[in-house]
Scaffold this motif. Structure first.
Motif, mmCIF file in Angstrom:
data_model
loop_
_atom_site.group_PDB
_atom_site.id
_atom_site.type_symbol
_atom_site.label_atom_id
_atom_site.label_comp_id
_atom_site.label_asym_id
_atom_site.label_seq_id
_atom_site.Cartn_x
_atom_site.Cartn_y
_atom_site.Cartn_z
ATOM 1 N N ILE A 35 -7.191 82.046 76.020
ATOM 2 C CA ILE A 35 -8.206 82.453 74.038
ATOM 3 C C ILE A 35 -8.964 81.424 74.032
ATOM 4 C CG2 ILE A 35 -7.785 81.842 72.045
ATOM 5 C CD1 ILE A 35 -5.577 83.868 73.191
ATOM 6 N N ASN A 36 -9.999 82.536 74.359
ATOM 7 C CA ASN A 36 -11.358 81.579 74.171
ATOM 8 C C ASN A 36 -12.059 81.680 72.462
ATOM 9 O OD1 ASN A 36 -13.072 80.690 75.765
ATOM 10 N ND2 ASN A 36 -13.809 82.050 75.973
ATOM 11 N N ALA A 37 -12.090 79.797 71.760
ATOM 12 C CA ALA A 37 -12.607 80.068 70.134
ATOM 13 C C ALA A 37 -13.184 78.843 70.066
ATOM 14 C CB ALA A 37 -10.744 79.884 69.885
ATOM 15 N N ASP A 38 -14.583 79.310 69.872
ATOM 16 C CA ASP A 38 -15.314 77.828 69.375
ATOM 17 C C ASP A 38 -15.653 77.161 70.508
ATOM 18 O OD1 ASP A 38 -15.238 78.232 66.234
ATOM 19 O OD2 ASP A 38 -13.112 77.032 65.953
ATOM 20 N N ASP A 39 -16.248 77.813 71.990
ATOM 21 C CA ASP A 39 -16.537 77.474 72.758
ATOM 22 C C ASP A 39 -15.063 76.857 73.776
ATOM 23 O OD1 ASP A 39 -19.381 78.151 72.821
ATOM 24 O OD2 ASP A 39 -19.945 77.000 71.888
ATOM 25 N N ARG A 40 -14.124 76.344 73.039
ATOM 26 C CA ARG A 40 -12.757 76.740 73.914
ATOM 27 C C ARG A 40 -12.020 76.963 74.316
ATOM 28 N NH1 ARG A 40 -10.134 73.238 69.732
ATOM 29 N NH2 ARG A 40 -8.797 72.635 71.669
ATOM 30 N N LYS A 41 -11.575 77.066 75.976
ATOM 31 C CA LYS A 41 -11.012 77.914 76.468
ATOM 32 C C LYS A 41 -9.654 77.203 76.660
ATOM 33 C CE LYS A 41 -11.127 81.139 80.889
ATOM 34 N NZ LYS A 41 -11.590 81.260 82.027
ATOM 35 N N VAL A 42 -8.157 78.030 76.337
ATOM 36 C CA VAL A 42 -6.900 77.179 76.126
ATOM 37 C C VAL A 42 -6.425 78.703 76.714
ATOM 38 C CG1 VAL A 42 -7.604 75.729 74.177
ATOM 39 C CG2 VAL A 42 -6.332 77.666 73.962
ATOM 40 N N ASN A 43 -6.018 77.717 77.742
ATOM 41 C CA ASN A 43 -4.027 79.096 78.240
ATOM 42 C C ASN A 43 -3.221 79.340 77.247
ATOM 43 O OD1 ASN A 43 -1.878 79.958 79.638
ATOM 44 N ND2 ASN A 43 -1.974 78.463 80.940
ATOM 45 N N ALA A 44 -3.450 80.756 77.028
ATOM 46 C CA ALA A 44 -2.084 80.943 76.489
ATOM 47 C C ALA A 44 -0.807 80.788 76.306
ATOM 48 C CB ALA A 44 -2.438 82.390 75.878
ATOM 49 N N LYS A 45 -0.950 80.686 77.741
ATOM 50 C CA LYS A 45 0.722 80.484 77.840
ATOM 51 C C LYS A 45 1.092 78.932 76.894
ATOM 52 C CE LYS A 45 0.479 83.882 80.988
ATOM 53 N NZ LYS A 45 1.188 84.101 83.082
ATOM 54 N N SER A 46 -0.062 77.277 76.609
ATOM 55 C CA SER A 46 0.597 76.716 76.382
ATOM 56 C C SER A 46 0.710 76.575 75.160
ATOM 57 C CB SER A 46 -0.383 74.891 76.838
ATOM 58 O OG SER A 46 -0.097 74.398 76.693
ATOM 59 N N ILE A 47 1.979 75.957 74.332
ATOM 60 C CA ILE A 47 2.155 75.527 73.348
ATOM 61 C C ILE A 47 1.092 74.660 73.116
ATOM 62 C CG2 ILE A 47 3.953 74.553 73.443
ATOM 63 C CD1 ILE A 47 5.392 75.377 71.102
ATOM 64 N N MET A 48 1.036 73.311 73.591
ATOM 65 C CA MET A 48 0.237 72.099 72.212
ATOM 66 C C MET A 48 -1.447 72.860 73.044
ATOM 67 S SD MET A 48 1.563 70.049 71.663
ATOM 68 C CE MET A 48 1.307 69.265 71.503
ATOM 69 N N GLY A 49 -2.150 73.797 73.678
ATOM 70 C CA GLY A 49 -2.986 74.339 73.781
ATOM 71 C C GLY A 49 -3.093 75.196 72.652
ATOM 72 N N MET A 50 -2.475 76.809 72.084
ATOM 73 C CA MET A 50 -3.049 77.040 71.536
ATOM 74 C C MET A 50 -2.622 76.455 69.912
ATOM 75 S SD MET A 50 -3.796 79.608 72.464
ATOM 76 C CE MET A 50 -3.393 80.622 70.947
ATOM 77 N N MET A 51 -1.876 74.850 69.799
ATOM 78 C CA MET A 51 -1.792 74.322 68.528
ATOM 79 C C MET A 51 -3.387 73.817 68.572
ATOM 80 S SD MET A 51 1.171 75.397 66.508
ATOM 81 C CE MET A 51 0.898 73.481 65.505
ATOM 82 N N SER A 52 -3.981 73.462 69.693
ATOM 83 C CA SER A 52 -5.087 72.706 69.508
ATOM 84 C C SER A 52 -6.069 73.415 68.330
ATOM 85 C CB SER A 52 -4.912 72.070 70.582
ATOM 86 O OG SER A 52 -5.621 72.933 71.490
ATOM 87 N N LEU A 53 -6.336 74.166 68.872
ATOM 88 C CA LEU A 53 -7.148 75.323 68.603
ATOM 89 C C LEU A 53 -7.167 75.620 66.835
ATOM 90 C CD1 LEU A 53 -7.535 78.561 70.649
ATOM 91 C CD2 LEU A 53 -8.787 76.831 71.198
ATOM 92 N N GLY A 54 -6.011 75.377 66.206
ATOM 93 C CA GLY A 54 -5.763 75.462 64.178
ATOM 94 C C GLY A 54 -6.406 76.904 64.150
ATOM 95 N N LEU A 55 -6.214 77.928 64.879
ATOM 96 C CA LEU A 55 -6.804 78.767 64.345
ATOM 97 C C LEU A 55 -6.215 79.754 62.590
ATOM 98 C CD1 LEU A 55 -6.770 81.121 67.560
ATOM 99 C CD2 LEU A 55 -8.167 80.099 66.126
ATOM 100 N N ALA A 56 -6.798 80.487 62.025
ATOM 101 C CA ALA A 56 -6.372 80.988 61.019
ATOM 102 C C ALA A 56 -6.828 82.881 60.746
ATOM 103 C CB ALA A 56 -7.889 80.441 59.853
ATOM 104 N N SER A 57 -6.207 82.600 59.594
ATOM 105 C CA SER A 57 -6.103 84.507 59.623
ATOM 106 C C SER A 57 -8.169 84.350 59.603
ATOM 107 C CB SER A 57 -5.656 84.606 58.761
ATOM 108 O OG SER A 57 -5.463 86.233 57.918
ATOM 109 N N GLY A 58 -8.131 85.802 60.062
ATOM 110 C CA GLY A 58 -9.408 86.591 59.956
ATOM 111 C C GLY A 58 -10.678 85.678 61.113
ATOM 112 N N GLU A 59 -10.526 84.833 61.769
ATOM 113 C CA GLU A 59 -11.277 84.282 62.703
ATOM 114 C C GLU A 59 -11.102 85.735 63.606
ATOM 115 O OE1 GLU A 59 -11.213 80.510 63.623
ATOM 116 O OE2 GLU A 59 -9.738 79.350 62.009
#
Length: 84
Positions: A35-59
């Motif tokens: 997942i690429n968001a705000d110039d950050r790329k994280v592994n979508a299979k990593s719960i900690m990586g995904m939590m670090s993005l803090g993505l909101a509805s509509g993004e």
């Protein structure tokens, strides 16, 4: 490799429970899923990586899949994020 821009349509965005569910969806596939968001790329299979993005509805995010089942992986992620 497939890249696709997807808008998060989950009411709560990606907080703890939806992130855990997204990681489960991504982990079903052999392909790598990022997942690429705000110039950050994280592994979508990593719960900690995904939590670090803090993505909101509509993004808008970019989903990148690469591997034998990359098309199915991107469809699965898109289906989940669209709330279907």
């Amino acid at each position: 490799m497939i890249q696709k821009s997807i808008r998060i349509k989950l009411e709560t965005g990606l907080e703890a429970r939806p992130v855990a569910m997204l990681v489960q969806v991504a982990s079903q596939f052999e392909s790598s899923v990022y997942i690429n968001a705000d110039d950050r790329k994280v592994n979508a299979k990593s719960i900690m990586g995904m939590m670090s993005l803090g993505l909101a509805s509509g993004e808008d995010i970019t989903v990148i899949t690469d591997g034998k089942d990359e098309e199915a992986a991107i469809e699965g992620i898109e289906k989940f994020l669209s709330g279907k």
